[in-house]
Design a protein around this motif. Structure first.
Motif, PDB file in Angstrom:
ATOM      1  N   PHE A 156       0.840  -1.203   0.000  1.00  0.00           N
ATOM      2  CA  PHE A 156       0.000   0.000   0.000  1.00  0.00           C
ATOM      3  C   PHE A 156       0.876   1.255   0.000  1.00  0.00           C
ATOM      4  O   PHE A 156       0.611   2.212  -0.728  1.00  0.00           O
ATOM      5  N   TYR A 157       1.944   1.230   0.790  1.00  0.00           N
ATOM      6  CA  TYR A 157       2.819   2.417   0.812  1.00  0.00           C
ATOM      7  C   TYR A 157       3.489   2.616  -0.558  1.00  0.00           C
ATOM      8  O   TYR A 157       3.688   3.752  -0.994  1.00  0.00           O
ATOM      9  N   ASP A 158       3.803   1.520  -1.241  1.00  0.00           N
ATOM     10  CA  ASP A 158       4.376   1.645  -2.596  1.00  0.00           C
ATOM     11  C   ASP A 158       3.364   2.285  -3.549  1.00  0.00           C
ATOM     12  O   ASP A 158       3.692   3.174  -4.339  1.00  0.00           O
ATOM     13  N   LEU A 159       2.144   1.773  -3.468  1.00  0.00           N
ATOM     14  CA  LEU A 159       1.076   2.317  -4.321  1.00  0.00           C
ATOM     15  C   LEU A 159       0.939   3.818  -4.069  1.00  0.00           C
ATOM     16  O   LEU A 159       0.855   4.641  -4.987  1.00  0.00           O
ATOM     17  N   TRP A 160       0.950   4.144  -2.812  1.00  0.00           N
ATOM     18  CA  TRP A 160       0.760   5.509  -2.361  1.00  0.00           C
ATOM     19  C   TRP A 160       1.857   6.434  -2.899  1.00  0.00           C
ATOM     20  O   TRP A 160       1.584   7.533  -3.388  1.00  0.00           O
ATOM     21  N   ALA A 161       3.102   5.945  -2.810  1.00  0.00           N
ATOM     22  CA  ALA A 161       4.224   6.754  -3.292  1.00  0.00           C
ATOM     23  C   ALA A 161       4.041   7.047  -4.785  1.00  0.00           C
ATOM     24  O   ALA A 161       4.246   8.176  -5.257  1.00  0.00           O
ATOM     25  N   LYS A 162       3.603   6.029  -5.507  1.00  0.00           N
ATOM     26  CA  LYS A 162       3.396   6.235  -6.939  1.00  0.00           C
ATOM     27  C   LYS A 162       2.226   7.204  -7.172  1.00  0.00           C
ATOM     28  O   LYS A 162       2.304   8.098  -8.029  1.00  0.00           O
ATOM     29  N   ALA A 163       1.172   7.020  -6.394  1.00  0.00           N
ATOM     30  CA  ALA A 163       0.011   7.919  -6.535  1.00  0.00           C
ATOM     31  C   ALA A 163       0.446   9.357  -6.289  1.00  0.00           C
ATOM     32  O   ALA A 163       0.083  10.274  -7.041  1.00  0.00           O
ATOM     33  N   LYS A 164       1.240   9.549  -5.266  1.00  0.00           N
ATOM     34  CA  LYS A 164       1.732  10.901  -4.942  1.00  0.00           C
ATOM     35  C   LYS A 164       2.496  11.480  -6.116  1.00  0.00           C
ATOM     36  O   LYS A 164       2.318  12.650  -6.484  1.00  0.00           O
ATOM     37  N   SER A 165       3.357  10.642  -6.701  1.00  0.00           N
ATOM     38  CA  SER A 165       4.167  11.147  -7.805  1.00  0.00           C
ATOM     39  C   SER A 165       3.292  11.500  -9.010  1.00  0.00           C
ATOM     40  O   SER A 165       3.682  12.291  -9.862  1.00  0.00           O
ATOM     41  N   LEU A 166       2.091  10.928  -9.048  1.00  0.00           N
ATOM     42  CA  LEU A 166       1.169  11.251 -10.140  1.00  0.00           C
ATOM     43  C   LEU A 166       0.196  12.373  -9.744  1.00  0.00           C
ATOM     44  O   LEU A 166      -0.748  12.681 -10.464  1.00  0.00           O
TER      45      LEU A 166
END
Ligand code: NOJ
Ligand code: CA
Length: 556
Positions: free
Chosen positions: A91-101
């Motif tokens: 989930f934290y990985d997903l989140w980091a990517k979401a943030k970058s988008l």
């Protein structure tokens, strides 16, 4: 100031006042490991395409540890991701990517009840009546000589009795516990300060991790009337203005507001976080109490969701929404579909709108798919031009219909089982998304073709890869609408209805100089002059007319 202005423009609004928030229903979005159930790795892999829609935030329906008796709305651990979906790290990985988008993240909190597998409920079962453990939930002795009759007449939202009798640790039949939903979802006792503390802990945990906000489940049901009196009559919802309301012993009790204020204080200690309430309370004047300045930031506008594609009804609900939410300084939200309701494409194609919770099954009269889609697109274009926040439910950007022919053997919604199939329930709007028309039996939801609910054949036509980059497709329509909405700051714009552009069969409004005009039919009408920004008409050439059940955006 123009007296007809229903919403004044706002300079530098907080993000949640104008955001387009996309609801991901995790088990049906994208499946990374091929087991037929959507998960975090699958979702992460699809994030770029999601971001290309232009949305601001994602709300995830619950992905926490759960026996999945109500698709995750039965939480057994509020801080841990269910292995079915992945791990906290994923989930934290997903989140980091979401943030970058540039995407914000909202998680779903379910405070009215937990799973019966939650350690607090398991401890309550093992403890004695009247113990501190039992006090976390709502246990009562039964009525009748042997306590064999439930404590009151309350019914579960999913059908059947709202009480279940337990076996005491010594093996005898004992107390009953309350569950407004399934028997696997015992209600917490919100009179108990320990329950409050527990949820402050849950909220703080996720706030400290950095989530942008919460969607709060059953926000109108936490507090039960003292003494748990019988429900009078057949009332199942709170309706009516407060002073003449059909009061209900577990919906919309005054005590909920104090709880909300506590949470708002907590959120105010952080920057920029927001909460959205799921509060099925009508009329809107009453719902607006949930978003007073020291309560929730937003609430789902279910009055709007329940409004048919009808000129007069839409004018009325938009006026009322902007007025009532405006009075308390809150934005209105707009929503047409979610995981509990019939997809709006199928709703608008149905001869009569089925009652809430009924669903549409193989024995129901079937919707007219083409007409439904046409109206749905027009309705989405009407909605996305309005000032306030908007919610988009996964799949509506593809124009997906409800799966109305789903066989009983696949159904999982407790509503279906608790009503012996009388209500088919909500599975039809929860079918996994079609990503690729030639992506096997699950249309690219994964690579194995497995799917927890089978997709209907029609999903092939709606697959995302059939729409990407195709002018006039519903996907491209949504992208365009969201882009222009941002461009012209419609989320925070100055809004008024435009009688000068409207007639008995058309409704126009002007938001920040953009005319949004819908034709409810049956005849075509001439288009006013101006620069055409978006149209729902399939061929994208308007040629001066607006056909029935279509919407255009024109820069005046
Ligand atoms: C509302 C949720 O949206 C729904 O899916 C769920 O079944 C009930 N609350 C109970 O948690
Ligand atoms: Ca999976």
């Amino acid at each position: 100031m123009d007296a007809n202005v229903l919403h004044k423009s706002i300079k530098s609004p907080e993000w949640w006042r104008t955001a387009v928030i996309y609801q991901i229903y995790p088990r049906s979005f994208a499946d990374g490991n091929g087991d037929g159930i959507g998960d975090l790795v699958g979702t992460t892999a699809r994030l770029e395409s999601l971001a290309s829609l232009g949305i601001d935030a994602i709300w995830f329906s619950p992905f926490f540890k759960s026996p999945q008796k109500d698709a995750g709305y039965d939480v057994a651990d509020y801080k841990t991701i269910d292995p079915l979906f992945g791990t906290n790290e994923e989930f934290y990985d997903l989140w980091a990517k979401a943030k970058s988008l540039g995407l914000r993240i909202i998680v779903d909190v379910v405070p009215n009840h937990s799973s019966d597998q939650h350690e607090l409920f398991q401890a309550a079962l093992k403890a004695a009546p009247g113990s501190a453990e039992r006090e976390m939930y709502i246990f009562r002795d039964g009525q009748g000589a042997k306590g064999e009759i439930p404590p009151n007449n309350w019914e579960s939202v999913f059908g059947g009795n709202a009480w279940t009798r337990i076996q005491e640790p010594d093996g005898t039949l004992g107390q009953w516990y309350l569950h407004i939903f399934d028997s696997s979802q015992p209600d917490f006792n919100w009179e108990n300060p320990k329950v409050r503390e527990f949820f402050e802990g849950v909220l703080s945990f996720w706030l400290d991790k950095g989530v942008d906000g919460f969607r709060i489940d059953v926000a109108h049901g936490l507090v039960k009337q003292v003494g748990l009196p019988d429900v009078q009559g057949a009332a199942t919802h709170v309706t009516g203005e407060e002073d003449q309301a059909t009061e209900h012993p577990f919906w919309g009790q005054e005590g909920v507001h104090e709880i909300i204020r506590g949470w708002r204080e907590l959120l105010n200690k952080y920057d920029d976080r927001a909460m959205c309430a799921e509060a099925w309370v009508l009329p809107l004047s009453r719902m607006a109490k949930w978003v007073r300045p020291d309560e929730y930031h937003q609430t789902f506008n279910f009055g709007y969701l329940e409004t048919p594609w009808d000129r007069a009804a839409l004018e009325k609900v938009v006026t009322e929404s902007l007025h009532e939410f405006g009075k308390v300084g809150a934005p209105s939200t707009w929503v047409l579909s979610n995981h509990d309701t019939i997809r709006h494409t199928s709703k608008y194609g149905s001869p009569s709108i089925p009652m809430h919770g009924m669903g549409i099954g193989p024995d129901s009269e079937q919707p007219d798919e083409a007409l439904g889609l046409r109206k749905a697109r027009a309705a989405s274009a009407f909605m996305l031009g309005l000032p306030g926040g908007a919610y988009v439910y996964q799949g509506e950007e593809l124009g997906l219909p409800e799966h109305t022919m789903l066989e009983g053997k696949y159904r999982q919604d407790p509503t279906y089982f608790r009503t012996n199939g009388e209500k088919v329930g909500r599975d039809g709007c929860r079918v996994p998304l079609p990503w690729e028309a030639n992506g096997g039996a699950s249309f690219g939801f994964n690579t194995t073709g497995k799917s927890w609910l089978p997709a209907p054949e029609s999903f092939k036509r709606y697959a995302r890869d059939q729409q990407e980059g195709v002018p006039g497709s519903t996907l491209e329509l949504y992208k365009r609408l969201i882009k222009e909405r941002k461009q012209f700051h419609l989320g925070s714009g100055e809004f008024r209805f435009a009688p000068e552009y409207s007639s008995d069969s058309t409704l126009g409004y002007i938001n920040n100089g953009v005319l949004v005009l819908s034709n409810f039919g049956p005849d075509s009408v001439n288009l006013p002059a101006g620069k055409l920004l978006v149209t729902t008409q399939h061929d994208l050439t308007v040629e001066g007319v607006l056909e029935h059940d279509q919407t255009v955006w024109i820069k005046l």
